[in-house]
Design a protein around this motif. Structure first.
Motif, PDB file in Angstrom:
ATOM      1  N   GLN A  56     -38.154  -6.685  78.816  1.00  0.00           N
ATOM      2  CA  GLN A  56     -36.978  -5.729  78.747  1.00  0.00           C
ATOM      3  C   GLN A  56     -36.133  -5.405  77.447  1.00  0.00           C
ATOM      4  O   GLN A  56     -35.639  -4.501  77.204  1.00  0.00           O
ATOM      5  CB  GLN A  56     -35.831  -4.937  80.272  1.00  0.00           C
ATOM      6  CG  GLN A  56     -35.922  -3.715  80.240  1.00  0.00           C
ATOM      7  CD  GLN A  56     -36.834  -2.291  79.340  1.00  0.00           C
ATOM      8  OE1 GLN A  56     -37.892  -2.543  80.046  1.00  0.00           O
ATOM      9  NE2 GLN A  56     -36.345  -1.721  79.100  1.00  0.00           N
ATOM     10  N   LEU A  57     -35.060  -6.358  77.528  1.00  0.00           N
ATOM     11  CA  LEU A  57     -33.848  -6.642  76.739  1.00  0.00           C
ATOM     12  C   LEU A  57     -34.810  -6.338  75.613  1.00  0.00           C
ATOM     13  O   LEU A  57     -33.697  -5.598  74.155  1.00  0.00           O
ATOM     14  CB  LEU A  57     -33.202  -7.996  76.381  1.00  0.00           C
ATOM     15  CG  LEU A  57     -32.345  -8.287  75.804  1.00  0.00           C
ATOM     16  CD1 LEU A  57     -31.025  -7.133  75.685  1.00  0.00           C
ATOM     17  CD2 LEU A  57     -31.562  -9.404  75.705  1.00  0.00           C
ATOM     18  N   LEU A 100     -41.941   4.563  70.577  1.00  0.00           N
ATOM     19  CA  LEU A 100     -40.646   4.289  71.583  1.00  0.00           C
ATOM     20  C   LEU A 100     -40.852   4.651  72.993  1.00  0.00           C
ATOM     21  O   LEU A 100     -40.310   4.716  73.596  1.00  0.00           O
ATOM     22  CB  LEU A 100     -40.314   3.516  71.495  1.00  0.00           C
ATOM     23  CG  LEU A 100     -39.989   2.326  69.130  1.00  0.00           C
ATOM     24  CD1 LEU A 100     -38.949   2.342  68.834  1.00  0.00           C
ATOM     25  CD2 LEU A 100     -39.965   1.239  69.820  1.00  0.00           C
ATOM     26  N   LYS A 101     -40.644   5.968  72.532  1.00  0.00           N
ATOM     27  CA  LYS A 101     -41.364   7.501  73.523  1.00  0.00           C
ATOM     28  C   LYS A 101     -42.141   6.814  75.208  1.00  0.00           C
ATOM     29  O   LYS A 101     -41.615   7.235  76.122  1.00  0.00           O
ATOM     30  CB  LYS A 101     -41.907   8.487  73.663  1.00  0.00           C
ATOM     31  CG  LYS A 101     -39.857   9.040  72.388  1.00  0.00           C
ATOM     32  CD  LYS A 101     -40.710  10.179  72.117  1.00  0.00           C
ATOM     33  CE  LYS A 101     -39.737  10.508  70.870  1.00  0.00           C
ATOM     34  NZ  LYS A 101     -40.033  11.891  69.764  1.00  0.00           N
ATOM     35  N   LYS A 108     -35.710  -0.107  71.236  1.00  0.00           N
ATOM     36  CA  LYS A 108     -35.202   1.549  71.439  1.00  0.00           C
ATOM     37  C   LYS A 108     -34.081   2.238  70.943  1.00  0.00           C
ATOM     38  O   LYS A 108     -34.159   3.149  71.121  1.00  0.00           O
ATOM     39  CB  LYS A 108     -35.848   1.672  72.459  1.00  0.00           C
ATOM     40  CG  LYS A 108     -37.167   1.655  73.570  1.00  0.00           C
ATOM     41  CD  LYS A 108     -37.507   2.220  74.972  1.00  0.00           C
ATOM     42  CE  LYS A 108     -37.422   3.111  75.247  1.00  0.00           C
ATOM     43  NZ  LYS A 108     -38.247   3.418  76.710  1.00  0.00           N
ATOM     44  N   ASN A 109     -32.417   1.182  71.111  1.00  0.00           N
ATOM     45  CA  ASN A 109     -31.606   1.679  70.282  1.00  0.00           C
ATOM     46  C   ASN A 109     -32.132   1.920  69.181  1.00  0.00           C
ATOM     47  O   ASN A 109     -30.748   2.667  68.863  1.00  0.00           O
ATOM     48  CB  ASN A 109     -30.645   0.574  70.965  1.00  0.00           C
ATOM     49  CG  ASN A 109     -30.576   1.174  72.403  1.00  0.00           C
ATOM     50  OD1 ASN A 109     -30.599   2.388  73.354  1.00  0.00           O
ATOM     51  ND2 ASN A 109     -30.394  -0.144  73.371  1.00  0.00           N
ATOM     52  N   GLU A 110     -31.785   0.888  68.736  1.00  0.00           N
ATOM     53  CA  GLU A 110     -31.886   0.360  67.029  1.00  0.00           C
ATOM     54  C   GLU A 110     -32.864   1.230  66.214  1.00  0.00           C
ATOM     55  O   GLU A 110     -32.424   1.710  65.202  1.00  0.00           O
ATOM     56  CB  GLU A 110     -31.564  -0.843  67.145  1.00  0.00           C
ATOM     57  CG  GLU A 110     -30.900  -1.797  66.879  1.00  0.00           C
ATOM     58  CD  GLU A 110     -30.709  -3.277  66.813  1.00  0.00           C
ATOM     59  OE1 GLU A 110     -31.350  -3.629  66.185  1.00  0.00           O
ATOM     60  OE2 GLU A 110     -29.804  -3.983  67.130  1.00  0.00           O
ATOM     61  N   VAL A 122     -37.579  -5.101  74.227  1.00  0.00           N
ATOM     62  CA  VAL A 122     -37.686  -3.729  74.011  1.00  0.00           C
ATOM     63  C   VAL A 122     -36.540  -2.571  74.308  1.00  0.00           C
ATOM     64  O   VAL A 122     -36.470  -1.616  72.975  1.00  0.00           O
ATOM     65  CB  VAL A 122     -38.344  -3.063  75.335  1.00  0.00           C
ATOM     66  CG1 VAL A 122     -38.681  -1.744  75.087  1.00  0.00           C
ATOM     67  CG2 VAL A 122     -39.647  -3.741  75.223  1.00  0.00           C
ATOM     68  N   ASP A 123     -35.678  -2.780  74.606  1.00  0.00           N
ATOM     69  CA  ASP A 123     -34.362  -1.675  74.788  1.00  0.00           C
ATOM     70  C   ASP A 123     -33.576  -1.760  73.241  1.00  0.00           C
ATOM     71  O   ASP A 123     -33.239  -0.396  73.029  1.00  0.00           O
ATOM     72  CB  ASP A 123     -32.933  -2.425  75.625  1.00  0.00           C
ATOM     73  CG  ASP A 123     -33.302  -1.913  77.426  1.00  0.00           C
ATOM     74  OD1 ASP A 123     -34.743  -1.425  77.142  1.00  0.00           O
ATOM     75  OD2 ASP A 123     -32.890  -1.920  77.730  1.00  0.00           O
ATOM     76  N   VAL A 124     -33.234  -3.348  72.738  1.00  0.00           N
ATOM     77  CA  VAL A 124     -32.877  -3.236  71.286  1.00  0.00           C
ATOM     78  C   VAL A 124     -34.276  -2.594  70.527  1.00  0.00           C
ATOM     79  O   VAL A 124     -33.532  -1.813  70.027  1.00  0.00           O
ATOM     80  CB  VAL A 124     -32.951  -5.155  71.326  1.00  0.00           C
ATOM     81  CG1 VAL A 124     -32.718  -4.441  69.578  1.00  0.00           C
ATOM     82  CG2 VAL A 124     -32.170  -6.146  71.143  1.00  0.00           C
TER      83      VAL A 124
END
Length: 107
Positions: free
Chosen positions: A23-24, A104-105, A30-32, A26-28
């Motif tokens: 999840q970390l 990514l959505k 999705k954010n970057e 994936v979050d990177v």
């Protein structure tokens, strides 16, 4: 046309079953990625080839992480073209950006 489909296989390998790590990562992504995409289009609007090449270079690891082997080569070729003030490959690269944004959505 992009023939490859994005996937999380590499992220799964890195996480080795640890859902928090997955999840970390994936979050990177999705954010970057959206920020890098905006920077790419801003440098494109400015016709700043050096900055464009740098923006493409920054996005290449994400392209690779999402399983785009052929598209990684496309991005690499496009980056090289930009260093020569040549925009050849922009259309295919921008299609790739759209595919990644859509994917990514969903994750």
């Amino acid at each position: 046309m992009i023939s490859e489909q994005p996937n999380l296989n590499y992220i799964d390998q890195l996480a080795a079953g640890d859902e928090a790590v997955k999840q970390l990562l994936v979050d990177v992504l999705k954010n970057e990625f959206p920020e890098e995409k905006i920077a790419y289009y801003e440098s494109l609007a400015q016709k700043d080839f050096k900055l464009l090449a740098a923006n493409v270079h920054r996005m290449k690891p994400k392209i690779s992480i999402l399983g785009f082997e052929k598209s990684y080569k496309l991005a690499n070729d496009y980056e090289r073209n930009l260093k020569d003030n040549n925009i050849e490959g922009a259309e295919a690269f921008e299609e790739l950006l759209q595919v990644i944004s859509s994917y990514l959505k969903t994750i």
